[in-house]
Design an enzyme around this catalytic site. Structure first.
Site, PDB file in Angstrom:
ATOM      1  N   TYR A  11      10.834   4.218  -3.012  1.00 27.31           N
ATOM      2  CA  TYR A  11      11.194   5.400  -2.204  1.00 27.31           C
ATOM      3  C   TYR A  11      12.575   5.230  -1.545  1.00 27.31           C
ATOM      4  N   PHE A  81      14.929  -4.673  -0.961  1.00 22.97           N
ATOM      5  CA  PHE A  81      13.842  -3.755  -0.596  1.00 22.97           C
ATOM      6  C   PHE A  81      12.481  -4.234  -1.102  1.00 22.97           C
ATOM      7  N   LYS A  85       3.882  -2.769   0.908  1.00 23.59           N
ATOM      8  CA  LYS A  85       4.078  -2.205   2.251  1.00 23.59           C
ATOM      9  C   LYS A  85       2.879  -1.466   2.845  1.00 23.59           C
ATOM     10  N   SER A 125      11.454  -3.818   9.723  1.00 27.18           N
ATOM     11  CA  SER A 125      10.693  -2.665  10.197  1.00 27.18           C
ATOM     12  C   SER A 125      10.531  -2.714  11.709  1.00 27.18           C
ATOM     13  N   THR A 127       7.969  -2.306  13.053  1.00 26.32           N
ATOM     14  CA  THR A 127       6.655  -2.918  13.292  1.00 26.32           C
ATOM     15  C   THR A 127       6.800  -4.298  13.942  1.00 26.32           C
ATOM     16  N   TYR A 150       0.976  -7.311   6.810  1.00 24.02           N
ATOM     17  CA  TYR A 150       2.238  -6.718   6.353  1.00 24.02           C
ATOM     18  C   TYR A 150       3.325  -6.954   7.397  1.00 24.02           C
ATOM     19  N   LYS A 154       7.049  -9.317   7.465  1.00 24.57           N
ATOM     20  CA  LYS A 154       8.406  -8.902   7.867  1.00 24.57           C
ATOM     21  C   LYS A 154       8.948  -9.865   8.926  1.00 24.57           C
ATOM     22  N   TYR A 178      13.870  -0.503  10.196  1.00 23.69           N
ATOM     23  CA  TYR A 178      13.690   0.940  10.010  1.00 23.69           C
ATOM     24  C   TYR A 178      12.610   1.442  10.951  1.00 23.69           C
ATOM     25  N   PHE A 179      12.802   2.659  11.450  1.00 28.59           N
ATOM     26  CA  PHE A 179      11.727   3.327  12.173  1.00 28.59           C
ATOM     27  C   PHE A 179      10.896   4.091  11.123  1.00 28.59           C
ATOM     28  N   ASN A 200       0.413   7.184   5.395  1.00 28.62           N
ATOM     29  CA  ASN A 200       1.374   7.611   6.404  1.00 28.62           C
ATOM     30  C   ASN A 200       1.281   9.114   6.651  1.00 28.62           C
ATOM     31  N   ARG A 232       6.533   9.055  17.223  1.00 26.75           N
ATOM     32  CA  ARG A 232       7.330   8.140  16.399  1.00 26.75           C
ATOM     33  C   ARG A 232       8.748   8.676  16.215  1.00 26.75           C
TER      34      ARG A 232
HETATM   35  P1  NAD Z   1       8.273   1.292  -2.133  1.00 23.66           P
HETATM   36  O1  NAD Z   1       6.955   0.674  -2.419  1.00 23.66           O
HETATM   37  O2  NAD Z   1       8.490   2.695  -2.549  1.00 23.66           O
HETATM   38  O3  NAD Z   1       9.444   0.393  -2.746  1.00 23.66           O
HETATM   39  C1  NAD Z   1       9.340  -1.003  -2.901  1.00 23.66           C
HETATM   40  C2  NAD Z   1       9.720  -1.328  -4.340  1.00 23.66           C
HETATM   41  O4  NAD Z   1       9.647  -2.744  -4.532  1.00 23.66           O
HETATM   42  C3  NAD Z   1       8.781  -0.688  -5.358  1.00 23.66           C
HETATM   43  O5  NAD Z   1       9.555   0.001  -6.326  1.00 23.66           O
HETATM   44  C4  NAD Z   1       8.037  -1.871  -5.979  1.00 23.66           C
HETATM   45  O6  NAD Z   1       7.711  -1.629  -7.320  1.00 23.66           O
HETATM   46  C5  NAD Z   1       9.035  -2.996  -5.790  1.00 23.66           C
HETATM   47  N1  NAD Z   1       8.457  -4.344  -5.699  1.00 23.66           N
HETATM   48  C6  NAD Z   1       7.477  -4.784  -4.899  1.00 23.66           C
HETATM   49  N2  NAD Z   1       7.226  -6.090  -5.112  1.00 23.66           N
HETATM   50  C7  NAD Z   1       8.089  -6.496  -6.079  1.00 23.66           C
HETATM   51  C8  NAD Z   1       8.329  -7.735  -6.730  1.00 23.66           C
HETATM   52  N3  NAD Z   1       7.618  -8.815  -6.456  1.00 23.66           N
HETATM   53  N4  NAD Z   1       9.309  -7.788  -7.674  1.00 23.66           N
HETATM   54  C9  NAD Z   1      10.042  -6.685  -7.978  1.00 23.66           C
HETATM   55  N5  NAD Z   1       9.846  -5.487  -7.393  1.00 23.66           N
HETATM   56  C10 NAD Z   1       8.896  -5.403  -6.460  1.00 23.66           C
HETATM   57  O7  NAD Z   1       8.548   1.146  -0.559  1.00 23.66           O
HETATM   58  P2  NAD Z   1       9.698   1.751   0.344  1.00 23.66           P
HETATM   59  O8  NAD Z   1       9.061   2.677   1.315  1.00 23.66           O
HETATM   60  O9  NAD Z   1      10.824   2.221  -0.477  1.00 23.66           O
HETATM   61  O10 NAD Z   1      10.106   0.448   1.160  1.00 23.66           O
HETATM   62  C11 NAD Z   1      11.210  -0.355   0.816  1.00 23.66           C
HETATM   63  C12 NAD Z   1      11.316  -1.494   1.808  1.00 23.66           C
HETATM   64  O11 NAD Z   1      11.426  -0.976   3.142  1.00 23.66           O
HETATM   65  C13 NAD Z   1      10.101  -2.419   1.819  1.00 23.66           C
HETATM   66  O12 NAD Z   1      10.542  -3.730   2.030  1.00 23.66           O
HETATM   67  C14 NAD Z   1       9.312  -1.932   3.026  1.00 23.66           C
HETATM   68  O13 NAD Z   1       8.508  -2.946   3.560  1.00 23.66           O
HETATM   69  C15 NAD Z   1      10.440  -1.560   3.969  1.00 23.66           C
HETATM   70  N6  NAD Z   1      10.051  -0.587   5.001  1.00 23.66           N
HETATM   71  C16 NAD Z   1       9.488   0.603   4.623  1.00 23.66           C
HETATM   72  C17 NAD Z   1       9.093   1.521   5.602  1.00 23.66           C
HETATM   73  C18 NAD Z   1       8.448   2.834   5.221  1.00 23.66           C
HETATM   74  O14 NAD Z   1       7.817   3.457   6.080  1.00 23.66           O
HETATM   75  N7  NAD Z   1       8.589   3.310   3.982  1.00 23.66           N
HETATM   76  C19 NAD Z   1       9.288   1.233   6.956  1.00 23.66           C
HETATM   77  C20 NAD Z   1       9.878   0.018   7.300  1.00 23.66           C
HETATM   78  C21 NAD Z   1      10.252  -0.884   6.320  1.00 23.66           C
HETATM   79  N1  UFG Z   2      -1.293   9.577  11.836  1.00 27.66           N
HETATM   80  C1  UFG Z   2      -2.310  10.515  11.904  1.00 27.66           C
HETATM   81  N2  UFG Z   2      -2.992  10.803  10.755  1.00 27.66           N
HETATM   82  C2  UFG Z   2      -2.699  10.225   9.554  1.00 27.66           C
HETATM   83  C3  UFG Z   2      -1.654   9.277   9.495  1.00 27.66           C
HETATM   84  C4  UFG Z   2      -0.976   8.974  10.666  1.00 27.66           C
HETATM   85  O1  UFG Z   2      -2.602  11.052  12.982  1.00 27.66           O
HETATM   86  O2  UFG Z   2      -3.377  10.537   8.557  1.00 27.66           O
HETATM   87  C5  UFG Z   2      -0.519   9.271  13.070  1.00 27.66           C
HETATM   88  C6  UFG Z   2      -0.575   7.823  13.478  1.00 27.66           C
HETATM   89  O3  UFG Z   2      -1.694   7.586  14.290  1.00 27.66           O
HETATM   90  C7  UFG Z   2       0.772   7.655  14.201  1.00 27.66           C
HETATM   91  C8  UFG Z   2       1.704   8.607  13.453  1.00 27.66           C
HETATM   92  O4  UFG Z   2       0.854   9.535  12.792  1.00 27.66           O
HETATM   93  O5  UFG Z   2       0.658   8.106  15.536  1.00 27.66           O
HETATM   94  C9  UFG Z   2       2.561   7.903  12.405  1.00 27.66           C
HETATM   95  O6  UFG Z   2       1.744   7.135  11.544  1.00 27.66           O
HETATM   96  P1  UFG Z   2       2.278   6.508  10.167  1.00 27.66           P
HETATM   97  O7  UFG Z   2       1.128   5.835   9.510  1.00 27.66           O
HETATM   98  O8  UFG Z   2       3.005   7.547   9.383  1.00 27.66           O
HETATM   99  O9  UFG Z   2       3.394   5.482  10.651  1.00 27.66           O
HETATM  100  P2  UFG Z   2       3.286   4.201  11.593  1.00 27.66           P
HETATM  101  O10 UFG Z   2       4.239   4.412  12.723  1.00 27.66           O
HETATM  102  O11 UFG Z   2       1.895   3.878  11.947  1.00 27.66           O
HETATM  103  O12 UFG Z   2       3.800   3.043  10.639  1.00 27.66           O
HETATM  104  C10 UFG Z   2       4.876   3.216   9.716  1.00 27.66           C
HETATM  105  C11 UFG Z   2       4.661   2.262   8.546  1.00 27.66           C
HETATM  106  C12 UFG Z   2       4.787   0.848   9.026  1.00 27.66           C
HETATM  107  C13 UFG Z   2       6.129   0.670   9.668  1.00 27.66           C
HETATM  108  C14 UFG Z   2       6.285   1.645  10.812  1.00 27.66           C
HETATM  109  C15 UFG Z   2       7.639   1.522  11.454  1.00 27.66           C
HETATM  110  O13 UFG Z   2       3.386   2.474   7.971  1.00 27.66           O
HETATM  111  O14 UFG Z   2       4.702  -0.018   7.946  1.00 27.66           O
HETATM  112  O15 UFG Z   2       6.103   2.970  10.332  1.00 27.66           O
HETATM  113  O16 UFG Z   2       8.631   1.586  10.488  1.00 27.66           O
HETATM  114  F1  UFG Z   2       6.227  -0.579  10.143  1.00 27.66           F
END
Ligand code: NAD
Ligand code: UFG
Length: 344
Positions: A11, A81, A85, A125, A127, A150, A154, A178-179, A200, A232
């Site tokens: 993503y 990346f 997750k 993150s 988190t 998870y 991180k 990231y938020f 999420n 958030r």
């Molecule tokens: P995503 O799952 O869409 O992307 C991660 C990618 O990494 C995927 O394409 C997956 O196939 C690949 N991958 C995983 N393990 C691998 C491995 N061992 N070798 C090669 N490829 C591998 O997730 P995203 O939302 O794009 O997140 C990207 C990064 O940002 C992650 O590190 C995630 O922890 C971090 N992050 C995401 C969020 C969020 O809410 N999306 C928030 C904070 C941090």
């Molecule tokens: N929520 C609902 N219903 C749902 C899903 C979420 O009410 O079905 C609420 C949660 O309780 C929270 C808010 O929506 O109050 C956001 O929840 P998310 O699950 O979308 O996001 P979080 O803040 O819990 O966590 C996400 C990622 C974590 C990351 C964090 C900060 O899942 O991995 O953002 O980047 F660490």
């Protein structure tokens, strides 16, 4: 610059690769597609009108990674990346998370160091702040520990990067915390494509609006927040992607070790998000109030001043654009990059 991107088919990775290409950088992606599809990269190259080099490989496979890096290095920067997750999944299969995220990072850093590619940006993150003492959250706030494996991966990886840079000052490392990334590219060609039922908020809301899911559960309405629901800092994924471009530019200054929050500095409650999404989509999002979700905090938003001052980066897109672009992606691609799952 020549940029090595792990997890670039995912993503955030796919949106970042697109911005890198648009800015004229050359990109090499490694991704094992465990949570993504190559289709995202095909669409990225189409949108950019430029190609990338793609390897379908696992970063834990040291031999393969060594082959790739030997062939493609030197890189001016790596953006790491690749990780698993899903918070809930990490509680049931912690070893897989530690092995993939932390183990994968060990292998990557070893191989990059052997080829003297020591400029790296890492996806961390918000988190890691756990239950923050106050909001907005600054980078110097304590990181006391996480409520799930998870989050621990991180925190552990942050420590690994810190120690590696301390031992070898040739490393330049930027940790981006990231938020809550949401939204999609404005073309509606790429976006978030969660496997199974989304965990999420926004992907869930979008799937309710499109009719794939019946109703949203709102986890708790008795938090000490504006309307009792969780608050958030939602950030448009394209703004987040652009933050990575500023970060790789910063690496050129040889900054050593740096940490930046990537957020907007604004918090929205679950009910405010539902309303914004209903306005953007002209659809109803039915919801029911349910008990709090374990491990959730009441509110969390960033102080993004450090990134503004040192990276010259600021999120430009507001909640309206985030919901509009997510809806555009969801309505153009009701099943993401794939076909409807059996039974739908
Ligand atoms: P995503 O799952 O869409 O992307 C991660 C990618 O990494 C995927 O394409 C997956 O196939 C690949 N991958 C995983 N393990 C691998 C491995 N061992 N070798 C090669 N490829 C591998 O997730 P995203 O939302 O794009 O997140 C990207 C990064 O940002 C992650 O590190 C995630 O922890 C971090 N992050 C995401 C969020 C969020 O809410 N999306 C928030 C904070 C941090
Ligand atoms: N929520 C609902 N219903 C749902 C899903 C979420 O009410 O079905 C609420 C949660 O309780 C929270 C808010 O929506 O109050 C956001 O929840 P998310 O699950 O979308 O996001 P979080 O803040 O819990 O966590 C996400 C990622 C974590 C990351 C964090 C900060 O899942 O991995 O953002 O980047 F660490």
């Amino acid at each position: 610059m020549k940029v090595f991107v792990t997890g670039g088919a995912g993503y955030i990775g796919s949106h970042t690769v697109l911005e890198l290409l648009k800015a004229g950088h050359d990109v090499v992606v490694v991704d094992n597609l465990c949570n993504s599809s190559e289709e995202s990269l095909k669409r990225v190259t189409r949108l950019a009108g430029r190609d990338i080099v793609f390897y379908n490989a696992d970063i834990r496979d040291e031999k393969k990674l060594e082959e790739i890096v030997s062939k493609e290095a030197p890189f001016d920067a790596t953006i790491h990346f690749a990780a698993l997750k899903a918070v809930g999944e990490s509680v049931s299969i912690p070893l897989k998370y530690y092995e993939n995220n932390v183990g994968g990072t060990f292998t990557l850093l070893k191989v990059l160091a052997a080829h003297n590619c020591k400029n790296i940006v890492f996806s961390s993150s918000a988190t890691v702040y756990g239950q923050p003492q106050s909001v907005p959250i600054r980078e110097d706030f304590p990181t006391p520990g996480c409520t799930n494996p998870y989050g621990w991966t991180k925190l552990m990886m942050e420590q690994v990067f810190r120690d590696v840079q301390k031992a070898d000052g040739e490393w330049n490392t930027i940790l981006l915390r990231y938020f809550n990334p949401i939204g999609a590219h404005e073309s509606g060609e790429i976006g978030e494509d969660p496997a199974g039922i989304p965990n999420n908020l926004l992907p869930y809301v979008a799937q309710v609006a499109i009719g794939r899911l019946k109703e949203l559960s709102v986890f708790g309405d008795d938090y000490p927040t504006v309307d009792g629901t969780g608050v958030r800092d939602y950030i448009h994924v394209v703004d987040l992607a652009l933050g990575h471009l500023r970060a790789i530019e910063k690496l050129v200054e040889k900054p050593g070790f740096k940490i930046y929050n990537l957020g907007t500095g604004n918090g929205y409650s679950v009910l405010q998000i539902i309303k914004a999404f209903e306005e953007a989509s002209s659809r109803k999002v039915p919801y029911a109030i349910k008990p709090r979700r374990e491990g959730d905090i009441a509110e969390c938003w960033a102080d993004p001043a450090l990134a503004a001052n040192e990276l010259g980066w600021k999120a430009e897109r507001g909640i309206k654009e985030m919901c509009r672009d997510l809806w555009n992606w969801q309505s153009k691609n009701p099943y993401g990059f794939g076909k409807p799952p059996a039974g739908e």
